[in-house]
Design an enzyme around this catalytic site. Structure first.
Site, PDB file in Angstrom:
ATOM      1  N   LYS A   1       0.838  -1.213   0.000  1.00  0.00           N
ATOM      2  CA  LYS A   1       0.000   0.000   0.000  1.00  0.00           C
ATOM      3  C   LYS A   1       0.867   1.256   0.000  1.00  0.00           C
ATOM      4  O   LYS A   1       0.638   2.174  -0.780  1.00  0.00           O
ATOM      5  CB  LYS A   1      -0.915  -0.047   1.237  1.00  0.00           C
ATOM      6  CG  LYS A   1      -1.872   1.119   1.356  1.00  0.00           C
ATOM      7  CD  LYS A   1      -3.149   0.711   2.061  1.00  0.00           C
ATOM      8  CE  LYS A   1      -2.953   0.462   3.549  1.00  0.00           C
ATOM      9  NZ  LYS A   1      -2.864   1.719   4.321  1.00  0.00           N
TER      10      LYS A   1
ATOM     11  N   GLY B   1      -5.142   7.691   5.662  1.00  0.00           N
ATOM     12  CA  GLY B   1      -4.265   8.687   6.271  1.00  0.00           C
ATOM     13  C   GLY B   1      -3.068   8.956   5.374  1.00  0.00           C
ATOM     14  O   GLY B   1      -2.608  10.095   5.256  1.00  0.00           O
TER      15      GLY B   1
ATOM     16  N   ARG C   1      -8.873  11.772  12.566  1.00  0.00           N
ATOM     17  CA  ARG C   1      -7.429  11.565  12.744  1.00  0.00           C
ATOM     18  C   ARG C   1      -6.648  12.879  12.684  1.00  0.00           C
ATOM     19  O   ARG C   1      -7.011  13.793  11.961  1.00  0.00           O
ATOM     20  CB  ARG C   1      -6.927  10.564  11.687  1.00  0.00           C
ATOM     21  CG  ARG C   1      -7.563   9.195  11.917  1.00  0.00           C
ATOM     22  CD  ARG C   1      -7.106   8.180  10.924  1.00  0.00           C
ATOM     23  NE  ARG C   1      -5.693   7.885  11.053  1.00  0.00           N
ATOM     24  CZ  ARG C   1      -5.025   7.116  10.196  1.00  0.00           C
ATOM     25  NH1 ARG C   1      -5.648   6.577   9.163  1.00  0.00           N
ATOM     26  NH2 ARG C   1      -3.752   6.896  10.371  1.00  0.00           N
TER      27      ARG C   1
ATOM     28  N   ASP D   1       1.849  -1.195  11.765  1.00  0.00           N
ATOM     29  CA  ASP D   1       0.537  -1.605  11.250  1.00  0.00           C
ATOM     30  C   ASP D   1       0.213  -3.063  11.591  1.00  0.00           C
ATOM     31  O   ASP D   1      -0.904  -3.521  11.359  1.00  0.00           O
ATOM     32  CB  ASP D   1       0.492  -1.430   9.730  1.00  0.00           C
ATOM     33  CG  ASP D   1       0.549   0.041   9.335  1.00  0.00           C
ATOM     34  OD1 ASP D   1       0.173   0.896  10.158  1.00  0.00           O
ATOM     35  OD2 ASP D   1       0.976   0.327   8.206  1.00  0.00           O
TER      36      ASP D   1
ATOM     37  N   ARG E   1      -6.457   1.800  17.897  1.00  0.00           N
ATOM     38  CA  ARG E   1      -6.139   0.364  17.816  1.00  0.00           C
ATOM     39  C   ARG E   1      -5.724  -0.231  19.145  1.00  0.00           C
ATOM     40  O   ARG E   1      -5.979  -1.405  19.406  1.00  0.00           O
ATOM     41  CB  ARG E   1      -5.043   0.111  16.781  1.00  0.00           C
ATOM     42  CG  ARG E   1      -5.571   0.152  15.393  1.00  0.00           C
ATOM     43  CD  ARG E   1      -4.562  -0.322  14.355  1.00  0.00           C
ATOM     44  NE  ARG E   1      -5.200  -0.215  13.055  1.00  0.00           N
ATOM     45  CZ  ARG E   1      -4.570  -0.038  11.909  1.00  0.00           C
ATOM     46  NH1 ARG E   1      -3.247   0.043  11.885  1.00  0.00           N
ATOM     47  NH2 ARG E   1      -5.242   0.031  10.783  1.00  0.00           N
TER      48      ARG E   1
HETATM   49  C1  S3P Z   1       2.580   4.796   6.151  1.00  0.00           C
HETATM   50  C2  S3P Z   1       3.173   5.124   7.341  1.00  0.00           C
HETATM   51  C3  S3P Z   1       2.676   4.686   8.648  1.00  0.00           C
HETATM   52  C4  S3P Z   1       1.682   3.539   8.514  1.00  0.00           C
HETATM   53  C5  S3P Z   1       0.699   3.751   7.407  1.00  0.00           C
HETATM   54  C6  S3P Z   1       1.415   3.913   6.086  1.00  0.00           C
HETATM   55  C7  S3P Z   1       3.156   5.328   4.907  1.00  0.00           C
HETATM   56  O1  S3P Z   1       2.027   5.759   9.283  1.00  0.00           O
HETATM   57  O2  S3P Z   1       1.006   3.345   9.732  1.00  0.00           O
HETATM   58  O3  S3P Z   1      -0.189   2.657   7.304  1.00  0.00           O
HETATM   59  O4  S3P Z   1       2.832   4.815   3.820  1.00  0.00           O
HETATM   60  O5  S3P Z   1       3.960   6.271   4.979  1.00  0.00           O
HETATM   61  P1  S3P Z   1       2.858   6.883  10.079  1.00  0.00           P
HETATM   62  O6  S3P Z   1       3.857   7.373   9.162  1.00  0.00           O
HETATM   63  O7  S3P Z   1       1.875   7.934  10.466  1.00  0.00           O
HETATM   64  O8  S3P Z   1       3.414   6.176  11.254  1.00  0.00           O
END
Ligand code: S3P
Length: 443
Positions: free
Chosen positions: A22, A94, A122, A319, A350
């Protein structure tokens, strides 16, 4: 739709591939959009989160098309985006929200952002601070919540920014803004966190400088470097593979191979920890694709024992804590996970959702502000609730998938209240389990 899983002792056996990573998928679309020329992306995660990023880029004038085996993106060059005519709806993501916010920061136009009920809760202040430092203006709901609007900084100046938390989303937001800003932007990250943006920038030939800084990294980038389109091959997502890894470790006689999974060392904390617990997990055929480490992952049923997870490892498995906690619940002894404060601001709280869910399954937990203890039992020894356990998922895909896996260890099963969010990150989740002969039942 409600979905139910139940102990049935069907072993997981065979070879599978999981959906594309992702984090890398979002970034591939964004960088392809800014390249000169046409990029082909294979293995893109066709989950709703990533499709939101694609839709937002289209609204800014980028042509993105799904072909038979790949996605094609017609890049517009850095600074080539146009003002989105409509609100950018980031759905549940997010990553989409924070990365796209950075992307629009140095543009002389205004972008409006919103998201679903989970994303609207968030915190966005973490990206507002550096974005404002670049000179952009932001209007948002109280407490830096969505919806918000960013009026880009026409003459953005480079920034020097010390991140307050280990967040790859904040880091990438700043890097994406810096692409179209003259001069050198410098980021200090307090702890190392996933570096897919940096790897992709190098893959595209961009000059980005990283050096160790305390226990994190100092990253410098001089903007306005143009780059040509390149093709991207996206490996499977270790965060999705984690559900299969834990299921195979827990269900007797299981032995599976998950092919072509990204094993970036800043993402493999879950594997390191499960191995420490006695999990038989082997990386085979290790190789590099587009600068990212990739392997086939071999997993065999194992008896697990409790461990303590150090806070310093949290960002490399951030995650995976929901599914890791399911492994801990089925491992003998008390597993303590440290450094979990960030879990409270993910797709749901979570920390609370894991603790509540496991308690409902008859597993004792102790929760602090940034830690969780899980009193695990060997499979078969958990004092099983007499009824079907009902779990509320709070629009959180990983809570949904984790408790479906937990259900495979429960005599009277587990029911999740909504499976729809699974499509945000792992649309093939149910199909893969069905392929192993493990079906989740609609209730
Ligand atoms: C992600 C960073 C992480 C992760 C999210 C994907 C990314 O979040 O939890 O699912 O793709 O940069 P944070 O950077 O806020 O820790």
């Amino acid at each position: 739709m409600k979905l139910r899983s139940q102990k049935n002792d069907v072993a997981l056996r065979g070879e599978v591939t999981v959906a594309g990573d992702k984090s890398i998928s979002h970034r591939a679309l964004i960088f392809a959009a800014l390249a000169h020329g046409r990029s082909k992306i294979s293995g893109l995660l066709e989950g709703e989160d990533v499709l939101k990023t694609a839709a937002a880029l289209r609204l800014m004038g980028v042509k993105i098309e799904k072909k038979e085996n790949f996605w094609e993106v017609n890049g517009v060059g850095i600074a080539g985006l146009s003002e989105p005519e409509d609100v950018l709806d980031m759905g549940n993501s997010g990553t989409a929200a924070r990365l796209m916010s950075g992307l629009v920061t140095p543009y002389n136009f205004t972008s409006f952002f919103t998201g679903d009920a989970s994303l609207r809760k968030r915190p966005m202040g973490r990206v507002f601070e550096p974005i404002k430092q670049f000179g952009a203006k932001i209007i948002s709901r109280q407490n830096a919540l969505m919806p918000f609007a960013i009026s880009g900084a026409k003459d953005a100046l480079p920034i020097e920014y010390k991140m307050k938390m280990a967040s790859a989303q904040v880091k990438s937001c700043i890097l994406l803004a810096s692409l179209a800003v003259r001069g050198t932007t410098t980021i200090f990250e307090p702890e190392k966190c996933r570096d897919h943006s940096e790897i992709m920038m190098r893959h595209l030939g961009l000059k980005i400088v990283t050096e160790s800084w305390n226990s994190g990294t100092k990253i410098s980038y001089s903007g306005l470097q143009e780059f040509d389109a390149k093709n991207f091959e996206i490996p499977g997502d270790i965060s999705s593979a984690a559900f299969l890894i834990v299921a195979a470790l827990l269900v007797k006689n299981s032995k599976i191979k998950i092919k072509n999974v990204g094993i970036n060392p800043l993402r493999d904390g879950v594997v390191i920890t499960l191995r420490e617990m006695g999990g038989k997990i082997i990386f085979e055929n290790e190789r590099e694709i587009g600068g990212e480490k990739v392997a086939d992952i071999l997993v065999e049923h194992s008896e697990l024992k409790a461990v303590e997870v150090p806070a310093g490892r949290a960002s490399s498995m951030i995650d995976e804590f929901p599914i890791f906690a399911v492994a801990a619940a089925n491992a003998k002894g008390i597993t303590k996970m440290n450094g979990l404060a960030e879990l409270k601001v993910k797709e749901s709280n979570r920390l609370l959702m894991i603790a509540n869910g496991l308690e409902a399954c008859g597993v004792a937990t102790k929760m602090g502000d940034d830690f969780l203890e899980v009193s695990g039992q060997k499979p078969g020894e958990i004092s099983q609730p007499k009824n079907l356990v009902k779990i509320s998922t709070a629009m959180d895909h990983r809570i949904a998938m984790s408790f479906l896996v937990m259900g495979l260890m429960m005599e009277n099963g587990v029911e999740i209240d909504d499976d729809s969010m699974i499509a945000t990150s792992f649309p093939t989740f149910k199909k893969i389990f069905a392929g192993f002969g493990v079906s989740f039942l609609e209730s």
